[in-house]
Design a protein around this motif. Structure first.
Motif, PDB file in Angstrom:
ATOM      1  N   ASP A  71     -15.551  -8.190   2.138  1.00 34.11           N
ATOM      2  CA  ASP A  71     -15.393  -8.163   3.597  1.00 34.11           C
ATOM      3  C   ASP A  71     -14.104  -8.854   4.044  1.00 34.11           C
ATOM      4  OD1 ASP A  71     -17.802  -6.827   3.676  1.00 34.11           O
ATOM      5  OD2 ASP A  71     -18.960  -8.568   4.346  1.00 34.11           O
ATOM      6  N   ALA A  72     -13.625  -9.813   3.243  1.00 34.92           N
ATOM      7  CA  ALA A  72     -12.373 -10.505   3.560  1.00 34.92           C
ATOM      8  C   ALA A  72     -11.144  -9.701   3.150  1.00 34.92           C
ATOM      9  CB  ALA A  72     -12.356 -11.872   2.887  1.00 34.92           C
ATOM     10  N   GLY A  73     -11.372  -8.552   2.481  1.00 35.66           N
ATOM     11  CA  GLY A  73     -10.258  -7.713   2.047  1.00 35.66           C
ATOM     12  C   GLY A  73      -9.734  -8.073   0.665  1.00 35.66           C
ATOM     13  N   PHE A  74     -10.548  -8.753  -0.133  1.00 34.67           N
ATOM     14  CA  PHE A  74     -10.187  -9.165  -1.491  1.00 34.67           C
ATOM     15  C   PHE A  74      -8.890  -9.970  -1.554  1.00 34.67           C
ATOM     16  CE2 PHE A  74     -12.774  -5.297  -2.271  1.00 34.67           C
ATOM     17  CZ  PHE A  74     -13.779  -5.862  -3.030  1.00 34.67           C
ATOM     18  N   PRO A  75      -8.773 -11.053  -0.766  1.00 40.35           N
ATOM     19  CA  PRO A  75      -7.566 -11.878  -0.878  1.00 40.35           C
ATOM     20  C   PRO A  75      -7.468 -12.453  -2.291  1.00 40.35           C
ATOM     21  CG  PRO A  75      -9.259 -13.074   0.302  1.00 40.35           C
ATOM     22  CD  PRO A  75      -9.771 -11.662   0.113  1.00 40.35           C
ATOM     23  N   LEU A  76      -6.242 -12.595  -2.770  1.00 38.65           N
ATOM     24  CA  LEU A  76      -6.044 -13.011  -4.150  1.00 38.65           C
ATOM     25  C   LEU A  76      -4.595 -13.426  -4.355  1.00 38.65           C
ATOM     26  CD1 LEU A  76      -7.331 -12.938  -7.061  1.00 38.65           C
ATOM     27  CD2 LEU A  76      -6.434 -10.623  -7.212  1.00 38.65           C
ATOM     28  N   SER A  77      -4.388 -14.454  -5.138  1.00 38.23           N
ATOM     29  CA  SER A  77      -3.040 -14.867  -5.542  1.00 38.23           C
ATOM     30  C   SER A  77      -2.976 -14.875  -7.060  1.00 38.23           C
ATOM     31  CB  SER A  77      -2.722 -16.275  -5.046  1.00 38.23           C
ATOM     32  OG  SER A  77      -2.694 -16.315  -3.647  1.00 38.23           O
ATOM     33  N   VAL A  78      -1.805 -14.583  -7.588  1.00 33.96           N
ATOM     34  CA  VAL A  78      -1.552 -14.669  -9.028  1.00 33.96           C
ATOM     35  C   VAL A  78      -0.366 -15.604  -9.195  1.00 33.96           C
ATOM     36  CG1 VAL A  78      -0.979 -13.413 -11.136  1.00 33.96           C
ATOM     37  CG2 VAL A  78      -2.389 -12.312  -9.373  1.00 33.96           C
ATOM     38  N   ARG A  79      -0.575 -16.675  -9.983  1.00 38.63           N
ATOM     39  CA  ARG A  79       0.469 -17.688 -10.128  1.00 38.63           C
ATOM     40  C   ARG A  79       0.506 -18.197 -11.568  1.00 38.63           C
ATOM     41  NH1 ARG A  79      -1.954 -20.721  -5.132  1.00 38.63           N
ATOM     42  NH2 ARG A  79      -1.022 -19.509  -3.463  1.00 38.63           N
ATOM     43  N   PRO A  80       1.677 -18.596 -12.027  1.00 38.56           N
ATOM     44  CA  PRO A  80       1.714 -19.284 -13.325  1.00 38.56           C
ATOM     45  C   PRO A  80       1.149 -20.697 -13.149  1.00 38.56           C
ATOM     46  CG  PRO A  80       3.921 -19.162 -12.378  1.00 38.56           C
ATOM     47  CD  PRO A  80       3.005 -18.389 -11.462  1.00 38.56           C
ATOM     48  N   ALA A  81       0.350 -21.104 -14.082  1.00 33.15           N
ATOM     49  CA  ALA A  81      -0.205 -22.459 -14.041  1.00 33.15           C
ATOM     50  C   ALA A  81       0.851 -23.457 -14.503  1.00 33.15           C
ATOM     51  CB  ALA A  81      -1.429 -22.554 -14.946  1.00 33.15           C
ATOM     52  N   ALA A  82       0.785 -24.648 -13.976  1.00 29.20           N
ATOM     53  CA  ALA A  82       1.620 -25.728 -14.508  1.00 29.20           C
ATOM     54  C   ALA A  82       1.102 -26.044 -15.911  1.00 29.20           C
ATOM     55  CB  ALA A  82       1.520 -26.954 -13.617  1.00 29.20           C
ATOM     56  N   PRO A  83       1.991 -26.292 -16.858  1.00 27.12           N
ATOM     57  CA  PRO A  83       1.517 -26.597 -18.221  1.00 27.12           C
ATOM     58  C   PRO A  83       0.477 -27.711 -18.262  1.00 27.12           C
ATOM     59  CG  PRO A  83       3.877 -26.251 -18.240  1.00 27.12           C
ATOM     60  CD  PRO A  83       3.454 -26.267 -16.776  1.00 27.12           C
ATOM     61  N   SER A  84       0.638 -28.718 -17.443  1.00 28.30           N
ATOM     62  CA  SER A  84      -0.314 -29.827 -17.437  1.00 28.30           C
ATOM     63  C   SER A  84      -1.674 -29.437 -16.861  1.00 28.30           C
ATOM     64  CB  SER A  84       0.256 -30.998 -16.634  1.00 28.30           C
ATOM     65  OG  SER A  84       0.503 -30.598 -15.296  1.00 28.30           O
ATOM     66  N   HIS A  85      -1.726 -28.377 -16.088  1.00 25.34           N
ATOM     67  CA  HIS A  85      -2.974 -27.911 -15.464  1.00 25.34           C
ATOM     68  C   HIS A  85      -3.687 -26.870 -16.326  1.00 25.34           C
ATOM     69  CE1 HIS A  85      -4.996 -25.893 -11.771  1.00 25.34           C
ATOM     70  NE2 HIS A  85      -5.724 -26.902 -12.158  1.00 25.34           N
ATOM     71  N   TRP A  86      -2.956 -26.198 -17.213  1.00 20.86           N
ATOM     72  CA  TRP A  86      -3.517 -25.092 -17.991  1.00 20.86           C
ATOM     73  C   TRP A  86      -4.703 -25.536 -18.846  1.00 20.86           C
ATOM     74  CZ3 TRP A  86      -4.172 -20.234 -17.699  1.00 20.86           C
ATOM     75  CH2 TRP A  86      -4.581 -19.495 -18.792  1.00 20.86           C
ATOM     76  N   THR A  87      -4.577 -26.648 -19.558  1.00 20.96           N
ATOM     77  CA  THR A  87      -5.671 -27.120 -20.418  1.00 20.96           C
ATOM     78  C   THR A  87      -6.931 -27.382 -19.613  1.00 20.96           C
ATOM     79  OG1 THR A  87      -4.098 -28.093 -21.950  1.00 20.96           O
ATOM     80  CG2 THR A  87      -6.360 -28.888 -22.086  1.00 20.96           C
ATOM     81  N   THR A  88      -6.773 -27.961 -18.443  1.00 18.55           N
ATOM     82  CA  THR A  88      -7.924 -28.209 -17.569  1.00 18.55           C
ATOM     83  C   THR A  88      -8.563 -26.893 -17.147  1.00 18.55           C
ATOM     84  OG1 THR A  88      -6.908 -30.241 -16.762  1.00 18.55           O
ATOM     85  CG2 THR A  88      -8.652 -29.283 -15.396  1.00 18.55           C
ATOM     86  N   LEU A  89      -7.741 -25.919 -16.803  1.00 17.65           N
ATOM     87  CA  LEU A  89      -8.268 -24.612 -16.391  1.00 17.65           C
ATOM     88  C   LEU A  89      -9.039 -23.949 -17.524  1.00 17.65           C
ATOM     89  CD1 LEU A  89      -5.193 -23.258 -14.420  1.00 17.65           C
ATOM     90  CD2 LEU A  89      -7.469 -23.699 -13.458  1.00 17.65           C
ATOM     91  N   VAL A  90      -8.483 -23.964 -18.722  1.00 24.52           N
ATOM     92  CA  VAL A  90      -9.100 -23.280 -19.866  1.00 24.52           C
ATOM     93  C   VAL A  90     -10.459 -23.891 -20.213  1.00 24.52           C
ATOM     94  CG1 VAL A  90      -8.835 -22.864 -22.355  1.00 24.52           C
ATOM     95  CG2 VAL A  90      -6.937 -22.430 -20.809  1.00 24.52           C
ATOM     96  N   SER A 101      -5.460 -17.054 -24.849  1.00 22.80           N
ATOM     97  CA  SER A 101      -5.963 -17.183 -23.477  1.00 22.80           C
ATOM     98  C   SER A 101      -4.816 -16.835 -22.541  1.00 22.80           C
ATOM     99  CB  SER A 101      -6.439 -18.614 -23.221  1.00 22.80           C
ATOM    100  OG  SER A 101      -7.482 -18.938 -24.097  1.00 22.80           O
ATOM    101  N   THR A 102      -5.023 -15.848 -21.681  1.00 19.78           N
ATOM    102  CA  THR A 102      -3.928 -15.349 -20.849  1.00 19.78           C
ATOM    103  C   THR A 102      -4.061 -15.699 -19.376  1.00 19.78           C
ATOM    104  OG1 THR A 102      -5.020 -13.206 -20.600  1.00 19.78           O
ATOM    105  CG2 THR A 102      -3.397 -13.422 -22.401  1.00 19.78           C
ATOM    106  N   VAL A 103      -5.273 -15.630 -18.832  1.00 20.70           N
ATOM    107  CA  VAL A 103      -5.464 -15.842 -17.385  1.00 20.70           C
ATOM    108  C   VAL A 103      -6.826 -16.516 -17.150  1.00 20.70           C
ATOM    109  CG1 VAL A 103      -5.566 -14.749 -15.096  1.00 20.70           C
ATOM    110  CG2 VAL A 103      -4.200 -13.695 -16.900  1.00 20.70           C
ATOM    111  N   VAL A 104      -6.851 -17.435 -16.204  1.00 18.55           N
ATOM    112  CA  VAL A 104      -8.101 -18.039 -15.735  1.00 18.55           C
ATOM    113  C   VAL A 104      -8.302 -17.594 -14.281  1.00 18.55           C
ATOM    114  CG1 VAL A 104      -9.290 -20.177 -15.131  1.00 18.55           C
ATOM    115  CG2 VAL A 104      -7.993 -20.032 -17.253  1.00 18.55           C
ATOM    116  N   ALA A 105      -9.503 -17.098 -13.975  1.00 21.83           N
ATOM    117  CA  ALA A 105      -9.850 -16.650 -12.622  1.00 21.83           C
ATOM    118  C   ALA A 105     -10.529 -17.792 -11.886  1.00 21.83           C
ATOM    119  CB  ALA A 105     -10.768 -15.435 -12.680  1.00 21.83           C
ATOM    120  N   ASP A 106      -9.835 -18.328 -10.900  1.00 14.09           N
ATOM    121  CA  ASP A 106     -10.331 -19.471 -10.136  1.00 14.09           C
ATOM    122  C   ASP A 106     -10.754 -19.003  -8.739  1.00 14.09           C
ATOM    123  OD1 ASP A 106     -10.865 -21.919  -9.045  1.00 14.09           O
ATOM    124  OD2 ASP A 106      -8.874 -22.768  -9.378  1.00 14.09           O
ATOM    125  N   HIS A 107     -12.010 -18.608  -8.623  1.00 17.18           N
ATOM    126  CA  HIS A 107     -12.584 -18.187  -7.348  1.00 17.18           C
ATOM    127  C   HIS A 107     -13.373 -19.367  -6.787  1.00 17.18           C
ATOM    128  CE1 HIS A 107     -14.959 -16.137  -4.351  1.00 17.18           C
ATOM    129  NE2 HIS A 107     -14.268 -15.026  -4.556  1.00 17.18           N
TER     130      HIS A 107
END
Length: 91
Positions: A42-61, A81-87
């Motif tokens: 209903d929100a129109g599928f808002p979405l961003s795609v961004r490179p993670a900061a190296p220091s943040h990547w391990t936390t995301l994974v 590991s290529t992408v983490v989906a943070d919804h």
């Protein structure tokens, strides 16, 4: 809005990055409740795609968020590991 975080340590072509982002969005969709899917739609599928900061990547994974791992048939090593989906609804 959801953010698809790209692995900062991988060199992917634009096409490969788009494919991996598409997989990540699909994984996020599958993890959402019906109510959260409806709200995203209903929100129109808002979405961003961004490179993670190296220091943040391990936390995301290790966060438990949907994670795309490449099969290794093209330009990325198998199991990478290529992408983490943070919804927000998955936090």
């Amino acid at each position: 809005a959801p953010v698809l975080w790209l692995n900062p340590d991988l060199d992917m072509s634009a096409g490969k990055a788009m494919a991996q982002a598409g997989h990540a969005a699909q994984l996020a969709w599958w993890e959402l409740t019906d109510e959260d899917r409806g709200a995203w739609r209903d929100a129109g599928f808002p979405l961003s795609v961004r490179p993670a900061a190296p220091s943040h990547w391990t936390t995301l994974v290790t966060s438990g968020l949907p994670l795309v791992r490449d099969a290794g048939f093209t330009e990325i090593a198998p199991g990478s590991s290529t992408v983490v989906a943070d919804h927000p609804a998955l936090r």
